[in-house]
Scaffold this motif. Structure first.
Motif, short mmCIF file in Angstrom:
data_model
loop_
_atom_site.label_atom_id
_atom_site.label_comp_id
_atom_site.label_asym_id
_atom_site.label_seq_id
_atom_site.Cartn_x
_atom_site.Cartn_y
_atom_site.Cartn_z
N SER A 55 -9.80 -23.28 -55.93
CA SER A 55 -8.98 -22.19 -57.15
C SER A 55 -9.55 -22.33 -58.06
O SER A 55 -9.02 -20.77 -58.78
N LYS B 146 -8.72 -34.43 -55.13
CA LYS B 146 -7.72 -33.13 -54.98
C LYS B 146 -8.51 -32.11 -55.85
O LYS B 146 -9.17 -30.99 -56.49
N ASN C 97 -6.24 -24.88 -45.64
CA ASN C 97 -5.61 -25.31 -45.81
C ASN C 97 -4.39 -25.01 -46.05
O ASN C 97 -3.91 -25.65 -46.80
N GLU D 171 -13.50 -24.77 -49.41
CA GLU D 171 -12.18 -25.63 -48.65
C GLU D 171 -12.70 -25.62 -47.46
O GLU D 171 -12.70 -27.25 -46.46
N GLN E 256 -10.09 -29.36 -53.67
CA GLN E 256 -9.29 -27.92 -53.94
C GLN E 256 -9.26 -27.20 -55.29
O GLN E 256 -8.69 -26.23 -55.69
#
Lengths: 368, 410
Positions: free
Chosen positions: B333, B326, B410, B296, B329
Motif C-alpha cells: 500500500s 498486515k 488479494n 503481494e 500489505q
C-alpha cells in the motif's frame, strides 16, 4: 551539498565454503601461482587455506611465513615473490602482516618503495599484482583497508591498497589465534560503525556499511556456533572499516596508537568512545534504526530527546556487554601527557593534531 | 533477518556525489595517470553545455581526445568498432560516458576493444560471463537518469545486428572505475520521466531486498536507497530544479544499482521486460505499476522480508505499530500511495495500472488481448530465477490482469 567520496575496493566473499572460491577468484584475475604469506601464529589458518587450494587443484607458488613484528617484511615478501616466480599475493594474518603485503604489492607493481611514490598522482604501475586476503580474527586496531603505515610511522591512503578480494570463512575465523578476543573485536567494530554514522556529510553507502556491521554484531551475539559467530564478527569488522574509510578524521581512533602502550586497545577505544558519544551528531533515522537493532520491540522513542538517550544507553550497554569494565585503570595523567607530546611530534596535520590534543586535554581534566 | 550462510558483495566504483562533481573528474584522471579522454554522450547532453564542466576540471596538460555523440539507442558492435578505431586514432587513454544505459554499455564495449587489443576491434571473443580477465582503461560514468543504476553494474549488453542477437558481457572488470553523481545532469529531466526512473530505482532496491540472492550488505544498500527515494522522489518530480532532491535521487539510484547488481531482481523485471518488449511501455512505468503486485504475490514465501521494507517505506514506528500479519500489505500500500502521489504531481500522466497507461501519441498499448502473450513470455525471462515464489503462466496472467485493472491482487 558536498558529500564525501566513497570507495570500497574489495570484493567480500563470506561464508562456509568461501575458500572453495579461492582458485576461481584467482583465475578470474589471470593468477594461478599465488605467494601465500602467513603469520607464524596462524598456522591452523594457513593449513586450512592450503587444503582449500589443494582441493581445487590450485597451485601454491611459494610460502612466506612471517613472525609478528618482523622487520623488513615487505622486502622479504617481494623477494620471495620474485624468487618463486609468483603472480599474485595471498595473505593470511594480522594487521601488521596485511600492511607488509600492501607495501610489497606496491613495490612489486611500481618497482619502488611506497615512501618514494606520490600517491596523489602516481604513474601507472609497471604491472598489476592481484592481492587477496583471508580474514583472521585480529584484535589490533590496525590501518584501514585504504591505508598503509610506512616505516616512518606516517600513514598514507590510496585506493591501491585495498585487497582485491577478502575471504571470510568460518573454517579460518573460528580457528584464528585471537578467537578468544572475539567480543573485543565485535566491540571495536560496533564503535567504528557508530563513529562512521556520526559523519553527517558521509556518502549514504557509509551508513549502509555501518548499519550492516552493527546488524552482524547483533546477530553474532545471538549465534551459538562459535565458527559462525566469528564469521559474523569478521564481517562486521570488515564493514565497519570500509565505513570508516569514507568519513572525516576521527581523532578518537587516531589517538589509539599513542595510548595503547601496554594497554588493551579496545578498552582504550571504549573509554574514548564513551567520552565522545554525547558530543556526536547523528541523523534521527540512524538513532531509531540502531535502537531497534539493539533493543528489539522497543518503540524507538516518543520524542527526539528520549530517542537520543535510548540510543546512547543501548550503545553503552552493548559495548559494556562485549567489553566489561576491567580492573585496568584508565590512562593516567602521565600517560596522557606522554601521548600529548607524542601527538605534537607526530606526522598528523596541524588540524588533526588539534582535534587529538583537545580530546587528551579533556581526558587529563578528568584525571584531576 | 538472518545472514545467509554464504554471500558475495562488491562495489568497486569510486563515487563522487555533489553539486560540482563533474569538475572532479580531472583530479580523478590525474590520480589514475591519464590525461586524454574519449567522451561518449548524446547530442542533447552535448548541446546542454554539461561537458564544459568536465573540461573545466582538467589539470594542466589534459585535453579531450574526442567527443562522440552518435550512439544508437541500442549499443551495437559496429558502433563499438567505429569508436574503438577513433579512440586509437585520437590517441585517447581513458573513457568518460555521460548518458544512459546505451552510452554506458557502448563505452564498456569500446574499453574492451581498446584495452585488450582486440583484432579489428572485434570484442565478440569476450562475450559471456567472466571472459574479460584483465584491468581495462579507466572508465568514468556520469548517469543522466536516476534509475537504471547501470553505473554500478558489471554488465554490458551490445547488439550483434548482423546476427540479430544481443551479446551479454559480464565481468568485474566492466565495473566503471568512477561514477559521478552531479545534480546538474538530471535537472532537465521532465517530471514524468523523473517519476518513472525513480520508481525503477525503487523497484531495484525492493527486489534486491526481498528476492532470493539478497545478503546483509545489499540489504543495507537497498534500505538506504528506499528511504531516500520515498523522501526525495516527490520533490524531484514537483520541483525539477531542486538540486538537493536531484542529487539525492542520483545517489539513491546508485545505491539501488549496487544492491541489485549484488543480489539480482525478480518477477517485476521478468514481467516488466516482457511488457516493454511487446507493448513498448517504458521500463520505469512497468516497474511502477508492477512492484506492489509482486509484493503481494510473494507474500507467502517472502512476507516477512517484504513487511520489513516498511521500516524504509515508512519508518521504524510504522513498522512496529503495524501488526505482523498486515505488514506485507501495508508495504504494498505504501508503494501504491507513492504512485498516487506521483500521478497527482504529473497531472495524471504517471499511470497506476496498465489500463490507464498512454503512450506519447495517446494510444493505450497494453490491451487485455495482449496479456496471455505477455504472461507466456514473461515466465522465460532470466530474472524470474531469483523470485521467491514460483511463477507459472497462469500466475503471471493473474498478476497482469490485476495490474491491468489496478486492483490489489488479494
Amino acid at each position: 551539498m558536498d558529500i564525501r567520496p566513497f570507495y570500497s575496493g574489495s570484493k567480500i566473499i563470506s561464508g562456509s565454503g568461501a575458500l572453495d572460491a579461492l582458485s576461481f577468484e584467482l583465475a578470474s584475475v589471470n593468477a594461478e601461482k599465488p605467494l601465500l604469506i602467513a603469520s607464524d601464529i596462524e598456522r591452523t589458518a594457513e593449513k586450512t587455506v592450503a587444503k582449500a587450494l589443494k582441493a581445487t587443484a590450485a597451485v601454491i607458488g611459494g610460502i612466506c611465513r612471517l613472525q609478528s613484528g618482523e622487520k623488513n617484511s615487505a622486502k622479504t615478501i617481494a623477494e620471495t615473490f620474485n624468487r618463486f616466480g609468483c603472480d599474485s599475493l595471498l595473505a593470511i594474518g594480522d594487521a601488521d602482516l596485511i600492511n607488509a603485503v600492501k607495501a610489497a604489492r606496491v613495490e612489486l607493481s611500481f618497482g619502488k618503495a611506497p615512501a618514494e611514490i606520490d600517491f596523489t598522482q602516481p604513474a601507472p604501475p609497471r604491472r598489476s599484482v592481484p592481492f587477496v586476503s583471508v580474514a583472521v580474527l585480529t584484535p589490533e586496531i590496525g590501518p584501514l583497508p585504504n591505508e598503509l603505515i610506512l616505516d616512518s610511522g606516517a600513514c598514507i591512503t590510496s585506493p591501491l591498497f585495498y585487497p582485491d578480494t577478502v575471504f571470510i570463512d568460518p573454517r579460518v575465523t573460528g580457528k584464528s589465534a585471537a578467537v578468544s578476543k572475539r567480543s573485543e573485536i565485535a566491540a571495536a567494530a560496533s564503535i567504528f560503525a557508530v563513529f562512521a554514522l556520526s559523519d553527517t556529510q558521509a556518502h549514504p553507502a557509509v551508513r549502509a556499511c555501518a548499519h550492516s556491521a552493527l546488524q552482524q554484531v547483533c546477530e553474532a551475539i545471538e549465534t551459538r556456533s562459535r565458527a559462525e559467530q566469528t564469521r559474523l564478527i569478521a564481517n562486521a569488522r570488515f564493514l565497519s572499516q570500509i565505513a570508516l574509510t569514507g568519513v572525516r578524521f576521527v581523532p578518537e581512533i587516531a589517538l589509539l596508537p599513542f595510548l595503547t602502550d601496554g594497554r588493551n586497545p579496545t578498552e582504550t577505544l571504549k573509554t574514548l568512545f564513551e567520552a565522545a558519544l554525547p558530543t556526536l551528531s547523528f541523523a534521527k533515522d540512524d538513532l531509531s534504526q540502531i535502537v531497534i537493532k539493539l533493543v528489539p520491540n522497543n518503540n524507538a522513542g516518543s520524542g527526539k530527546q528520549t530517542l537520543r538517550s535510548e540510543f546512547e544507553t543501548a550503545l553503552l550497554r552493548l559495548t559494556q556487554r562485549l567489553v566489561p569494565n576491567s580492573a585496568a585503570p584508565k590512562p593516567s595523567r602521565s600517560e596522557l601527557f606522554k601521548a600529548f607530546e607524542a601527538v605534537k611530534e607526530s606526522a598528523l596535520t596541524a588540524e588533526q593534531k588539534n582535534e587529538c590534543l583537545k580530546i587528551l586535554q579533556i581526558q587529563m581534566e578528568g584525571t584531576e | 533477518m538472518k545472514t545467509p550462510p554464504y554471500f558475495e558483495f562488491q562495489s568497486k566504483v569510486q563515487i563522487f556525489a555533489g553539486s560540482n562533481s563533474l569538475e572532479k573528474i580531472g583530479k580523478d584522471m590525474e590520480i589514475r595517470g591519464v590525461s586524454r579522454p574519449m567522451i561518449l554522450s548524446s547530442q542533447t547532453v552535448a548541446r546542454s553545455g554539461l561537458l564544459n564542466f568536465i573540461e573545466k576540471g582538467y589539470r594542466p596538460g589534459m585535453e579531450t581526445g574526442v567527443i562522440d555523440t552518435d550512439i544508437p539507442a541500442d549499443s551495437d558492435l559496429e558502433t563499438v568498432r567505429r569508436l574503438a578505431a577513433l579512440f586509437t586514432e585520437k590517441a585517447c587513454d581513458c573513457l568518460i560516458a555521460v548518458g544512459g544505459g546505451s552510452v554506458i554499455d557502448t563505452a564498456k564495449g569500446v574499453n574492451i576493444a581498446v584495452s585488450l587489443s582486440c583484432s579489428n576491434y572485434d570484442i565478440t571473443p569476450y562475450a559471456g560471463a567472466g571472459m574479460v580477465r584483465e584491468k581495462l582503461k579507466p572508465l568514468t560514468v556520469v548517469p543522466t537518469t536516476s534509475g537504471s543504476g547501470s553505473e554500478a553494474t558489471i554488465v554490458a549488453v551490445i547488439a550483434d545486428t548482423a546476427q540479430s542477437k544481443k551479446l551479454l558481457f559480464t565481468s568485474p572488470y566492466l565495473l566503471p572505475n568512477t561514477a559521478v553523481l552531479d545534480p546538474r545532469v538530471t535537472l532537465s529531466l521532465p517530471p514524468l520521466l523523473t517519476a518513472q526512473t525513480g520508481m525503477d530505482a525503487l523497484t531495484h532496491a525492493c527486489e534486491a531486498f526481498f528476492c532470493l540472492a539478497h545478503n546483509p550488505i545489499s540489504d543495507a544498500f537497498a534500505l538506504e536507497a528506499i528511504r531516500t527515494i520515498v523522501r526525495y522522489l516527490p520533490t524531484a518530480v514537483a520541483e525539477p530544479s531542486n538540486e538537493e532532491a536531484r542529487l539525492q535521487m542520483a545517489i539513491a539510484s546508485n545505491l539501488a544499482g549496487t544492491a541489485f547488481s549484488n543480489s539480482m531482481v525478480g518477477m517485476v523485471h521478468s514481467i516488466g521486460h516482457t511488457v516493454g518488449a511487446i507493448a513498448h511501455v517504458p521500463h520505469g512505468a512497468c516497474m511502477a505499476i508492477l512492484l506492489p503486485y509482486a509484493m503481494e504475490y510473494n507474500a507467502r514465501k517472502a512476507g516477512e522480508r517484504i513487511g520489513a521494507l516498511l521500516t524504509a517505506l515508512g519508518n521504524e514506528k510504522t513498522f512496529l505499530s503495524t501488526p505482523k500479519e498486515k505488514r506485507t500489505q501495508a508495504a504494498a500500500s505504501s508503494v501504491r500511495r507513492l504512485n498516487e502521489k506521483l500521478k497527482t504531481l504529473t497531472n495524471g500522466a504517471h499511470a497506476l495500472c496498465f489500463k490507464e497507461y498512454r503512450s506519447k501519441n495517446g494510444e493505450a498499448p497494453v490491451t487485455q488481448e495482449l496479456l496471455p502473450r505477455i504472461a507466456n513470455e514473461a515466465i522465460n525471462d532470466g530474472s524470474i530465477f531469483y523470485n521467491p515464489e514460483e511463477l507459472s503462466k497462469a500466475d503471471a496472467l493473474r498478476v497482469l490482469e490485476a495490474a491491468y485493472e489496478g486492483v490489489p491482487l488479494n
